[in-house]
Design a protein around this motif. Sequence first.
Motif, PDB file in Angstrom:
ATOM      1  N   THR A  17       0.832  -1.200   0.000  1.00 26.17           N
ATOM      2  CA  THR A  17       0.000   0.000   0.000  1.00 26.17           C
ATOM      3  C   THR A  17       0.867   1.250   0.000  1.00 26.17           C
ATOM      4  OG1 THR A  17      -1.712  -1.194   1.204  1.00 26.17           O
ATOM      5  CG2 THR A  17      -1.892   1.195   1.181  1.00 26.17           C
ATOM      6  N   PHE A  18       1.950   1.233   0.787  1.00 26.71           N
ATOM      7  CA  PHE A  18       2.848   2.382   0.823  1.00 26.71           C
ATOM      8  C   PHE A  18       3.527   2.581  -0.536  1.00 26.71           C
ATOM      9  CE2 PHE A  18       6.866   4.547   1.727  1.00 26.71           C
ATOM     10  CZ  PHE A  18       6.365   5.693   2.338  1.00 26.71           C
ATOM     11  N   HIS A  19       3.924   1.480  -1.167  1.00 27.55           N
ATOM     12  CA  HIS A  19       4.539   1.571  -2.498  1.00 27.55           C
ATOM     13  C   HIS A  19       3.582   2.261  -3.467  1.00 27.55           C
ATOM     14  CE1 HIS A  19       5.870   0.324  -6.485  1.00 27.55           C
ATOM     15  NE2 HIS A  19       7.084   0.230  -5.944  1.00 27.55           N
ATOM     16  N   ASP A  20       2.319   1.836  -3.475  1.00 24.85           N
ATOM     17  CA  ASP A  20       1.315   2.456  -4.348  1.00 24.85           C
ATOM     18  C   ASP A  20       1.109   3.927  -4.003  1.00 24.85           C
ATOM     19  OD1 ASP A  20       0.996  -0.007  -5.537  1.00 24.85           O
ATOM     20  OD2 ASP A  20      -0.883  -0.475  -4.500  1.00 24.85           O
ATOM     21  N   PHE A  21       1.053   4.224  -2.706  1.00 21.16           N
ATOM     22  CA  PHE A  21       0.838   5.593  -2.251  1.00 21.16           C
ATOM     23  C   PHE A  21       1.979   6.499  -2.707  1.00 21.16           C
ATOM     24  CE2 PHE A  21       1.377   9.056   0.724  1.00 21.16           C
ATOM     25  CZ  PHE A  21       0.088   9.553   0.855  1.00 21.16           C
ATOM     26  N   ILE A  22       3.225   6.077  -2.467  1.00 14.86           N
ATOM     27  CA  ILE A  22       4.395   6.885  -2.816  1.00 14.86           C
ATOM     28  C   ILE A  22       4.519   7.049  -4.326  1.00 14.86           C
ATOM     29  CG2 ILE A  22       6.938   6.798  -2.901  1.00 14.86           C
ATOM     30  CD1 ILE A  22       5.831   7.998  -0.331  1.00 14.86           C
ATOM     31  N   THR A  23       4.286   5.965  -5.050  1.00 12.94           N
ATOM     32  CA  THR A  23       4.353   6.037  -6.512  1.00 12.94           C
ATOM     33  C   THR A  23       3.354   7.052  -7.040  1.00 12.94           C
ATOM     34  OG1 THR A  23       5.070   3.736  -6.618  1.00 12.94           O
ATOM     35  CG2 THR A  23       4.169   4.687  -8.631  1.00 12.94           C
ATOM     36  N   GLU A  24       2.132   7.015  -6.548  1.00  9.12           N
ATOM     37  CA  GLU A  24       1.107   7.964  -6.982  1.00  9.12           C
ATOM     38  C   GLU A  24       1.446   9.389  -6.537  1.00  9.12           C
ATOM     39  OE1 GLU A  24      -1.968   9.539  -8.977  1.00  9.12           O
ATOM     40  OE2 GLU A  24      -1.233   7.481  -9.112  1.00  9.12           O
ATOM     41  N   THR A  46      15.540  17.643  -1.032  1.00  8.17           N
ATOM     42  CA  THR A  46      14.640  17.344  -2.136  1.00  8.17           C
ATOM     43  C   THR A  46      14.509  15.828  -2.201  1.00  8.17           C
ATOM     44  OG1 THR A  46      15.457  19.269  -3.361  1.00  8.17           O
ATOM     45  CG2 THR A  46      14.226  17.617  -4.601  1.00  8.17           C
ATOM     46  N   VAL A  47      13.282  15.350  -2.272  1.00  6.08           N
ATOM     47  CA  VAL A  47      13.018  13.917  -2.378  1.00  6.08           C
ATOM     48  C   VAL A  47      12.248  13.705  -3.677  1.00  6.08           C
ATOM     49  CG1 VAL A  47      11.942  11.911  -1.289  1.00  6.08           C
ATOM     50  CG2 VAL A  47      12.822  13.765   0.143  1.00  6.08           C
ATOM     51  N   ARG A  48      12.695  12.729  -4.460  1.00  8.53           N
ATOM     52  CA  ARG A  48      11.979  12.397  -5.698  1.00  8.53           C
ATOM     53  C   ARG A  48      12.029  10.890  -5.907  1.00  8.53           C
ATOM     54  NH1 ARG A  48      15.330  11.323  -9.871  1.00  8.53           N
ATOM     55  NH2 ARG A  48      17.498  11.907  -9.612  1.00  8.53           N
ATOM     56  N   LEU A  49      11.201  10.419  -6.802  1.00  5.65           N
ATOM     57  CA  LEU A  49      11.151   8.994  -7.119  1.00  5.65           C
ATOM     58  C   LEU A  49      11.752   8.772  -8.487  1.00  5.65           C
ATOM     59  CD1 LEU A  49      10.146   6.149  -6.351  1.00  5.65           C
ATOM     60  CD2 LEU A  49       7.993   6.721  -7.476  1.00  5.65           C
ATOM     61  N   ASP A  50      12.717   7.867  -8.561  1.00  5.36           N
ATOM     62  CA  ASP A  50      13.337   7.476  -9.816  1.00  5.36           C
ATOM     63  C   ASP A  50      12.901   6.043 -10.098  1.00  5.36           C
ATOM     64  OD1 ASP A  50      15.599   6.044 -11.340  1.00  5.36           O
ATOM     65  OD2 ASP A  50      16.075   8.176 -11.633  1.00  5.36           O
ATOM     66  N   ARG A  52      14.143   3.726 -11.707  1.00  2.00           N
ATOM     67  CA  ARG A  52      15.224   2.743 -11.678  1.00  2.00           C
ATOM     68  C   ARG A  52      15.878   2.653 -10.294  1.00  2.00           C
ATOM     69  NH1 ARG A  52      19.045   4.964 -15.152  1.00  2.00           N
ATOM     70  NH2 ARG A  52      19.964   5.877 -13.317  1.00  2.00           N
ATOM     71  N   ASP A  53      16.090   3.810  -9.658  1.00  2.00           N
ATOM     72  CA  ASP A  53      16.865   3.854  -8.418  1.00  2.00           C
ATOM     73  C   ASP A  53      16.033   3.856  -7.145  1.00  2.00           C
ATOM     74  OD1 ASP A  53      19.240   3.912  -9.858  1.00  2.00           O
ATOM     75  OD2 ASP A  53      19.218   6.104  -9.992  1.00  2.00           O
ATOM     76  N   GLY A  54      14.768   4.149  -7.215  1.00  4.52           N
ATOM     77  CA  GLY A  54      13.928   4.245  -6.019  1.00  4.52           C
ATOM     78  C   GLY A  54      13.831   5.686  -5.547  1.00  4.52           C
ATOM     79  N   ILE A  55      13.822   5.882  -4.246  1.00  3.97           N
ATOM     80  CA  ILE A  55      13.721   7.217  -3.657  1.00  3.97           C
ATOM     81  C   ILE A  55      15.104   7.862  -3.671  1.00  3.97           C
ATOM     82  CG2 ILE A  55      13.215   8.512  -1.542  1.00  3.97           C
ATOM     83  CD1 ILE A  55      10.698   7.318  -2.650  1.00  3.97           C
ATOM     84  N   VAL A  56      15.190   9.062  -4.234  1.00  2.45           N
ATOM     85  CA  VAL A  56      16.452   9.792  -4.294  1.00  2.45           C
ATOM     86  C   VAL A  56      16.308  11.031  -3.407  1.00  2.45           C
ATOM     87  CG1 VAL A  56      18.103  10.993  -5.770  1.00  2.45           C
ATOM     88  CG2 VAL A  56      16.870   8.985  -6.651  1.00  2.45           C
ATOM     89  N   ILE A  80      17.571   5.226  -1.851  1.00  2.00           N
ATOM     90  CA  ILE A  80      17.068   4.114  -1.050  1.00  2.00           C
ATOM     91  C   ILE A  80      15.807   3.550  -1.704  1.00  2.00           C
ATOM     92  CG2 ILE A  80      18.035   4.977   1.119  1.00  2.00           C
ATOM     93  CD1 ILE A  80      15.297   5.973   1.906  1.00  2.00           C
ATOM     94  N   SER A  81      15.495   2.337  -1.348  1.00  6.44           N
ATOM     95  CA  SER A  81      14.285   1.714  -1.887  1.00  6.44           C
ATOM     96  C   SER A  81      13.053   2.338  -1.225  1.00  6.44           C
ATOM     97  CB  SER A  81      14.306   0.203  -1.627  1.00  6.44           C
ATOM     98  OG  SER A  81      14.131  -0.053  -0.236  1.00  6.44           O
ATOM     99  N   ILE A  82      11.921   2.146  -1.840  1.00 13.68           N
ATOM    100  CA  ILE A  82      10.666   2.641  -1.261  1.00 13.68           C
ATOM    101  C   ILE A  82      10.421   1.985   0.095  1.00 13.68           C
ATOM    102  CG2 ILE A  82       8.150   2.679  -1.539  1.00 13.68           C
ATOM    103  CD1 ILE A  82       8.633   3.074  -4.549  1.00 13.68           C
TER     104      ILE A  82
END
Length: 117
Positions: A17-24, A46-50, A52-56, A80-82
């Motif tokens: 659920t967290f993966h879906d939440f963060i991705t959205e 700054t936090v963003r989602l990549d 390929r790499d996950g959370i940057v 780091i990973s989600i």
Amino acid sequence: MDENSMNWKDALKSKETFHDFITEYFRTHKELRGSYDIPSYYEEYTVRLDSRDGIVITLVTGMNQGGASAPLPFKQKETISIEDFRNLILHKKFADQNMTLADVFQTMAGVPDSEDK
């Protein structure tokens, strides 16, 4: 999934659920920016989602001192990973002992709490 219809704290309870939440969240907002500043020290992140790499997470820290002798800001980039990000939120405490990273992220992201109407 609409981020406003999902309870933030409920999303933290489940890896999927967290993966879906963060991705959205990052699909809609692209990045999360924040800062912390006291008279002698500052921190900007700054936090963003990549995909390929996950959370940057990019963190810039420095000293708030006048004059030419102030050290240059220090920039650090972590990936780091989600799931690791979820665990960081669940277990990390900030300077305010009553405020968790989950609370900080919720406030910065403008995600309503279940008690908010």
